[in-house]
Write a protein that holds these residues in place. Sequence first.
Motif, mmCIF file in Angstrom:
data_model
loop_
_atom_site.group_PDB
_atom_site.id
_atom_site.type_symbol
_atom_site.label_atom_id
_atom_site.label_comp_id
_atom_site.label_asym_id
_atom_site.label_seq_id
_atom_site.Cartn_x
_atom_site.Cartn_y
_atom_site.Cartn_z
ATOM 1 N N VAL A 1 3.031 -0.672 4.061
ATOM 2 C CA VAL A 1 3.513 -1.789 3.242
ATOM 3 C C VAL A 1 2.364 -2.367 2.420
ATOM 4 C CG1 VAL A 1 4.393 -4.149 3.340
ATOM 5 C CG2 VAL A 1 5.456 -2.380 4.729
ATOM 6 N N LEU A 2 1.200 -2.541 3.042
ATOM 7 C CA LEU A 2 0.047 -3.085 2.323
ATOM 8 C C LEU A 2 -0.402 -2.144 1.207
ATOM 9 C CD1 LEU A 2 -2.021 -4.576 5.274
ATOM 10 C CD2 LEU A 2 -0.687 -5.805 3.563
ATOM 11 N N GLU A 3 -0.390 -0.849 1.481
ATOM 12 C CA GLU A 3 -0.765 0.136 0.453
ATOM 13 C C GLU A 3 0.233 0.093 -0.703
ATOM 14 O OE1 GLU A 3 -2.914 2.745 -1.604
ATOM 15 O OE2 GLU A 3 -3.520 1.865 0.312
ATOM 16 N N ASP A 4 1.514 0.033 -0.400
ATOM 17 C CA ASP A 4 2.538 -0.057 -1.450
ATOM 18 C C ASP A 4 2.399 -1.345 -2.247
ATOM 19 O OD1 ASP A 4 3.529 2.382 -0.654
ATOM 20 O OD2 ASP A 4 5.251 1.536 0.440
ATOM 21 N N SER A 5 2.039 -2.437 -1.581
ATOM 22 C CA SER A 5 1.916 -3.724 -2.269
ATOM 23 C C SER A 5 0.760 -3.715 -3.261
ATOM 24 C CB SER A 5 1.755 -4.864 -1.267
ATOM 25 O OG SER A 5 0.464 -4.862 -0.685
ATOM 26 N N ARG A 6 -0.279 -2.926 -2.989
ATOM 27 C CA ARG A 6 -1.415 -2.837 -3.915
ATOM 28 C C ARG A 6 -1.025 -2.113 -5.201
ATOM 29 N NH1 ARG A 6 -3.972 -1.114 0.891
ATOM 30 N NH2 ARG A 6 -4.861 -2.904 1.952
ATOM 31 N N LYS A 7 -0.009 -1.271 -5.121
ATOM 32 C CA LYS A 7 0.410 -0.470 -6.275
ATOM 33 C C LYS A 7 1.409 -1.198 -7.174
ATOM 34 C CE LYS A 7 -0.150 3.808 -3.659
ATOM 35 N NZ LYS A 7 0.552 4.955 -3.078
ATOM 36 N N ILE A 8 1.967 -2.281 -6.699
ATOM 37 C CA ILE A 8 3.053 -2.946 -7.425
ATOM 38 C C ILE A 8 2.654 -3.333 -8.843
ATOM 39 C CG2 ILE A 8 4.450 -5.052 -7.519
ATOM 40 C CD1 ILE A 8 4.706 -4.880 -4.498
#
Length: 143
Positions: free
Chosen positions: A51-58
């Motif tokens: 989730v944290l990795e995906d949030s960095r890509k937003i």
Amino acid sequence: DNSSEFIPKCRTCRRQARQQSGEGGHHEGLSSDEELTPTEVDEFQKSKDNVLEDSRKIFEDVHADFCDIRKILLKFQEWKEKFPDSYSDAYISFCLPKLLNPLIRVQLINWNPLEQNFTELEEMPWFRAIEEFSDAENVSESK
């Protein structure tokens, strides 16, 4: 009511089972149902990391002027100073919370107030930016 008698019996049975098996690490007041197995802890950590990795890509493909709360608020401040009637007619004070909500939520994904060394909301950059914007709005309204 038999349910009140059932709960202490279950606790006693679980306590005796833990003592017989030599299982340590149980804290009184915590339900064994609330204790996570190492596998569950690992799965949770992997899920959290994803989730944290995906949030960095937003916002990686968004221009910096539109994903930085301070810069967004500066644009609204400029609008208010240059075109106060239009700014007032657009009810911007009602729109800003909805506009900033996704940006703030992304920054709060990893925030945990139950951790020992958590950052207070008032110390976060987005909070300070909103506070400064609110102070600037109050000053201009008093003029």
